[in-house]
Design a protein around this motif. Sequence first.
Motif, PDB file in Angstrom:
ATOM      1  N   ASP A  79       0.925  -1.369   0.211  1.00 49.41           N
ATOM      2  CA  ASP A  79       0.273  -0.460   0.039  1.00 49.41           C
ATOM      3  C   ASP A  79       1.169   1.240   0.180  1.00 49.41           C
ATOM      4  OD1 ASP A  79      -3.162  -0.689   0.722  1.00 49.41           O
ATOM      5  OD2 ASP A  79      -1.768  -1.971   1.290  1.00 49.41           O
ATOM      6  N   LEU A  80       1.183   1.752  -0.850  1.00 45.81           N
ATOM      7  CA  LEU A  80       1.742   3.589  -1.785  1.00 45.81           C
ATOM      8  C   LEU A  80       0.903   4.506  -0.751  1.00 45.81           C
ATOM      9  CD1 LEU A  80       4.386   2.600  -4.182  1.00 45.81           C
ATOM     10  CD2 LEU A  80       5.234   2.217  -1.376  1.00 45.81           C
ATOM     11  N   TRP A  81       0.761   4.978  -0.332  1.00 43.50           N
ATOM     12  CA  TRP A  81      -0.195   5.984   0.107  1.00 43.50           C
ATOM     13  C   TRP A  81       0.300   7.034   0.080  1.00 43.50           C
ATOM     14  CZ3 TRP A  81      -4.261   3.987   3.641  1.00 43.50           C
ATOM     15  CH2 TRP A  81      -4.722   2.631   3.714  1.00 43.50           C
ATOM     16  N   ALA A  82      -0.407   8.431   0.089  1.00 41.71           N
ATOM     17  CA  ALA A  82       0.396   9.403   0.036  1.00 41.71           C
ATOM     18  C   ALA A  82       0.678   9.462   1.575  1.00 41.71           C
ATOM     19  CB  ALA A  82      -0.305  10.524  -0.211  1.00 41.71           C
ATOM     20  N   ARG A  83       1.684  10.652   2.362  1.00 42.21           N
ATOM     21  CA  ARG A  83       2.338  10.659   3.924  1.00 42.21           C
ATOM     22  C   ARG A  83       0.989  11.039   4.547  1.00 42.21           C
ATOM     23  NH1 ARG A  83       6.725   8.943   5.375  1.00 42.21           N
ATOM     24  NH2 ARG A  83       8.500   8.806   3.890  1.00 42.21           N
ATOM     25  N   GLU A  84       0.987  11.002   6.210  1.00 38.94           N
ATOM     26  CA  GLU A  84       0.153  11.760   6.063  1.00 38.94           C
ATOM     27  C   GLU A  84      -2.127  11.672   5.498  1.00 38.94           C
ATOM     28  OE1 GLU A  84       0.165  15.705   8.118  1.00 38.94           O
ATOM     29  OE2 GLU A  84       2.222  15.287   7.168  1.00 38.94           O
ATOM     30  N   HIS A  85      -1.793  10.632   4.894  1.00 37.29           N
ATOM     31  CA  HIS A  85      -2.884   9.858   5.102  1.00 37.29           C
ATOM     32  C   HIS A  85      -3.580   8.521   5.381  1.00 37.29           C
ATOM     33  CE1 HIS A  85      -2.593  12.706   2.376  1.00 37.29           C
ATOM     34  NE2 HIS A  85      -3.655  12.722   1.435  1.00 37.29           N
ATOM     35  N   TYR A  86      -3.067   8.256   6.981  1.00 33.59           N
ATOM     36  CA  TYR A  86      -3.849   6.731   8.034  1.00 33.59           C
ATOM     37  C   TYR A  86      -3.306   5.787   7.061  1.00 33.59           C
ATOM     38  CZ  TYR A  86      -6.150  10.738  10.047  1.00 33.59           C
ATOM     39  OH  TYR A  86      -6.440  11.931  10.957  1.00 33.59           O
ATOM     40  N   LYS A  87      -2.349   5.534   6.504  1.00 40.37           N
ATOM     41  CA  LYS A  87      -1.931   4.451   6.099  1.00 40.37           C
ATOM     42  C   LYS A  87      -1.711   3.248   7.394  1.00 40.37           C
ATOM     43  CE  LYS A  87       2.938   4.917   4.409  1.00 40.37           C
ATOM     44  NZ  LYS A  87       2.611   6.835   3.886  1.00 40.37           N
ATOM     45  N   VAL A 224       4.977 -21.183   6.258  1.00 42.03           N
ATOM     46  CA  VAL A 224       4.152 -21.633   4.861  1.00 42.03           C
ATOM     47  C   VAL A 224       3.127 -20.609   3.917  1.00 42.03           C
ATOM     48  CG1 VAL A 224       4.092 -23.793   2.754  1.00 42.03           C
ATOM     49  CG2 VAL A 224       6.062 -23.149   4.693  1.00 42.03           C
ATOM     50  N   ASP A 225       1.514 -21.195   5.168  1.00 40.36           N
ATOM     51  CA  ASP A 225       0.681 -20.664   4.739  1.00 40.36           C
ATOM     52  C   ASP A 225       0.242 -19.132   5.600  1.00 40.36           C
ATOM     53  OD1 ASP A 225       0.964 -21.346   7.816  1.00 40.36           O
ATOM     54  OD2 ASP A 225      -1.059 -22.478   7.937  1.00 40.36           O
ATOM     55  N   GLY A 226       1.604 -18.636   5.764  1.00 41.49           N
ATOM     56  CA  GLY A 226       1.690 -17.163   6.186  1.00 41.49           C
ATOM     57  C   GLY A 226       0.838 -16.169   5.382  1.00 41.49           C
ATOM     58  N   VAL A 227       0.563 -15.107   5.568  1.00 39.30           N
ATOM     59  CA  VAL A 227       0.609 -13.800   4.463  1.00 39.30           C
ATOM     60  C   VAL A 227       1.641 -12.492   4.709  1.00 39.30           C
ATOM     61  CG1 VAL A 227      -1.701 -14.490   4.974  1.00 39.30           C
ATOM     62  CG2 VAL A 227      -1.185 -13.063   7.165  1.00 39.30           C
ATOM     63  N   ARG A 228       1.745 -11.996   4.600  1.00 42.00           N
ATOM     64  CA  ARG A 228       2.348 -10.432   4.586  1.00 42.00           C
ATOM     65  C   ARG A 228       1.896  -9.371   4.201  1.00 42.00           C
ATOM     66  NH1 ARG A 228       6.711 -12.831   0.196  1.00 42.00           N
ATOM     67  NH2 ARG A 228       7.916 -14.654   1.083  1.00 42.00           N
ATOM     68  N   MET A 229       1.705  -7.882   4.445  1.00 46.91           N
ATOM     69  CA  MET A 229       1.102  -6.867   4.211  1.00 46.91           C
ATOM     70  C   MET A 229       2.499  -6.165   4.036  1.00 46.91           C
ATOM     71  SD  MET A 229      -1.677  -6.601   6.959  1.00 46.91           S
ATOM     72  CE  MET A 229      -3.268  -5.236   6.579  1.00 46.91           C
ATOM     73  N   MET A 230       2.400  -5.353   3.524  1.00 47.96           N
ATOM     74  CA  MET A 230       3.480  -4.186   3.669  1.00 47.96           C
ATOM     75  C   MET A 230       2.656  -2.388   3.515  1.00 47.96           C
ATOM     76  SD  MET A 230       6.593  -3.564   0.763  1.00 47.96           S
ATOM     77  CE  MET A 230       7.586  -5.089   1.604  1.00 47.96           C
ATOM     78  N   ALA A 231       3.896  -1.362   3.865  1.00 47.53           N
ATOM     79  CA  ALA A 231       2.445  -0.360   3.622  1.00 47.53           C
ATOM     80  C   ALA A 231       3.892   0.424   3.558  1.00 47.53           C
ATOM     81  CB  ALA A 231       2.142  -0.083   4.890  1.00 47.53           C
ATOM     82  N   GLY A 232       4.368   2.045   2.533  1.00 46.03           N
ATOM     83  CA  GLY A 232       5.266   2.808   2.990  1.00 46.03           C
ATOM     84  C   GLY A 232       4.777   3.745   2.013  1.00 46.03           C
ATOM     85  N   THR A 233       5.752   4.988   1.710  1.00 51.92           N
ATOM     86  CA  THR A 233       5.686   5.870   0.736  1.00 51.92           C
ATOM     87  C   THR A 233       7.348   5.684  -0.204  1.00 51.92           C
ATOM     88  OG1 THR A 233       4.561   7.538   2.176  1.00 51.92           O
ATOM     89  CG2 THR A 233       5.528   8.524   0.505  1.00 51.92           C
ATOM     90  N   LYS A 234       7.066   5.884  -1.264  1.00 51.78           N
ATOM     91  CA  LYS A 234       7.759   6.235  -2.526  1.00 51.78           C
ATOM     92  C   LYS A 234       8.938   7.575  -2.055  1.00 51.78           C
ATOM     93  CE  LYS A 234       8.235   4.408  -6.064  1.00 51.78           C
ATOM     94  NZ  LYS A 234       9.426   2.966  -6.554  1.00 51.78           N
ATOM     95  N   TRP A 235      10.462   6.576  -2.295  1.00 50.75           N
ATOM     96  CA  TRP A 235      11.630   7.615  -2.235  1.00 50.75           C
ATOM     97  C   TRP A 235      12.088   7.850  -3.318  1.00 50.75           C
ATOM     98  CZ3 TRP A 235      11.626  11.522   1.470  1.00 50.75           C
ATOM     99  CH2 TRP A 235      11.124  11.451   2.554  1.00 50.75           C
ATOM    100  N   ASP A 236      11.865   6.623  -4.320  1.00 54.46           N
ATOM    101  CA  ASP A 236      13.154   6.607  -5.497  1.00 54.46           C
ATOM    102  C   ASP A 236      12.623   6.010  -5.873  1.00 54.46           C
ATOM    103  OD1 ASP A 236      16.508   7.080  -6.109  1.00 54.46           O
ATOM    104  OD2 ASP A 236      15.436   5.408  -6.646  1.00 54.46           O
ATOM    105  N   PHE A 237      12.468   6.494  -7.318  1.00 55.85           N
ATOM    106  CA  PHE A 237      12.295   5.852  -8.123  1.00 55.85           C
ATOM    107  C   PHE A 237      12.873   4.014  -7.960  1.00 55.85           C
ATOM    108  CE2 PHE A 237      11.807   3.708 -12.911  1.00 55.85           C
ATOM    109  CZ  PHE A 237      11.143   3.603 -13.277  1.00 55.85           C
ATOM    110  N   ASP A 238      13.818   3.377  -8.289  1.00 50.99           N
ATOM    111  CA  ASP A 238      13.953   2.519  -8.370  1.00 50.99           C
ATOM    112  C   ASP A 238      14.456   1.545  -6.835  1.00 50.99           C
ATOM    113  OD1 ASP A 238      15.588   0.485  -9.334  1.00 50.99           O
ATOM    114  OD2 ASP A 238      17.454   0.957 -10.168  1.00 50.99           O
TER     115      ASP A 238
END
Length: 290
Positions: A79-87, A224-238
């Motif tokens: 989930d790439l959301w804008a900062r201060e948008h409650y992610k 093996v049967d687990g789940v993943r979540m990731m949240a953040g904000t882009k700082w660089d293209f690559d």
Amino acid sequence: MTPEARKSIHSLSFEEVVPFWDAAEKKGGKKQLLEVTRELCQNDLFYLLVRVCLRRDMLHPWIYARCREVETDPYGYLDLWAREHYKSTIITFGKTIQDILNDSEITTGIFSHTRPIAKAFLRQIMRELENNQVLIGAFPDVLWGDKSKDAPKWSEDEGIILRRKTNPNEATVEAWGVVDGQPTSKHFKKLLYDDVVVKDSVTTPEMKLKTMSQLEMSYNLGQVDGVRMMAGTKWDFDDAYRTVLDRQTFKLPFHPGRQGGEEDGKCVYWPELEHQQKRRDMGPYTYASN
């Protein structure tokens, strides 16, 4: 709550949701209020955050839509959301608590770029579970309340263990850094990444490589049967976020502060003047990373 009832709640519009809560809480009277609260916390993330955790600042249609999006299909996304948008509030704070309330046997590893960042997320969760009397009253079988000293573990360093029947090696929630000392012999049911990429991690090609290689290593800390979540904000293209998307490790819900991510796009949450001021004060690069 039946799947049909849960679906009915999730189909409510922003304008309908608070009247629905009022009616649900009044219907059973005082005797059944805790039962209603328990059911709504387990099935309505927005209710849990706004009504029970008193986050009235979240009463906004865009934030409501993000809560519904997360709880409907939470896992396998970056989930790439804008900062201060409650992610982080919705994903790392709210969803972590809701998952515990639904399954006290769950184990969650919160991973950030460095451990102090992850510990700050854990600290917020700890405070809520220690002090929120509504939650404690509705979930006495899960939460320790003022008896947290009796918990097998209750600290930022070792993690927190809620009331549970099993005895896995992992705490209910632990906080770790991706680049500074990952744990060993741990296998969490849920790997939750928040702020894995930060400004200092994209300054050189070497730092980008280190962040990505350490992130790859952290996948071994799941099940093996687990789940993943990731949240953040882009700082660089690559950066590492680009790599995990290219590999299809995670799928992308992209929510910039302006519709379409364009400078002339309509504001989704901040007022227009706030955008203009931040761009002026920060400059275009730092503003774009927000």
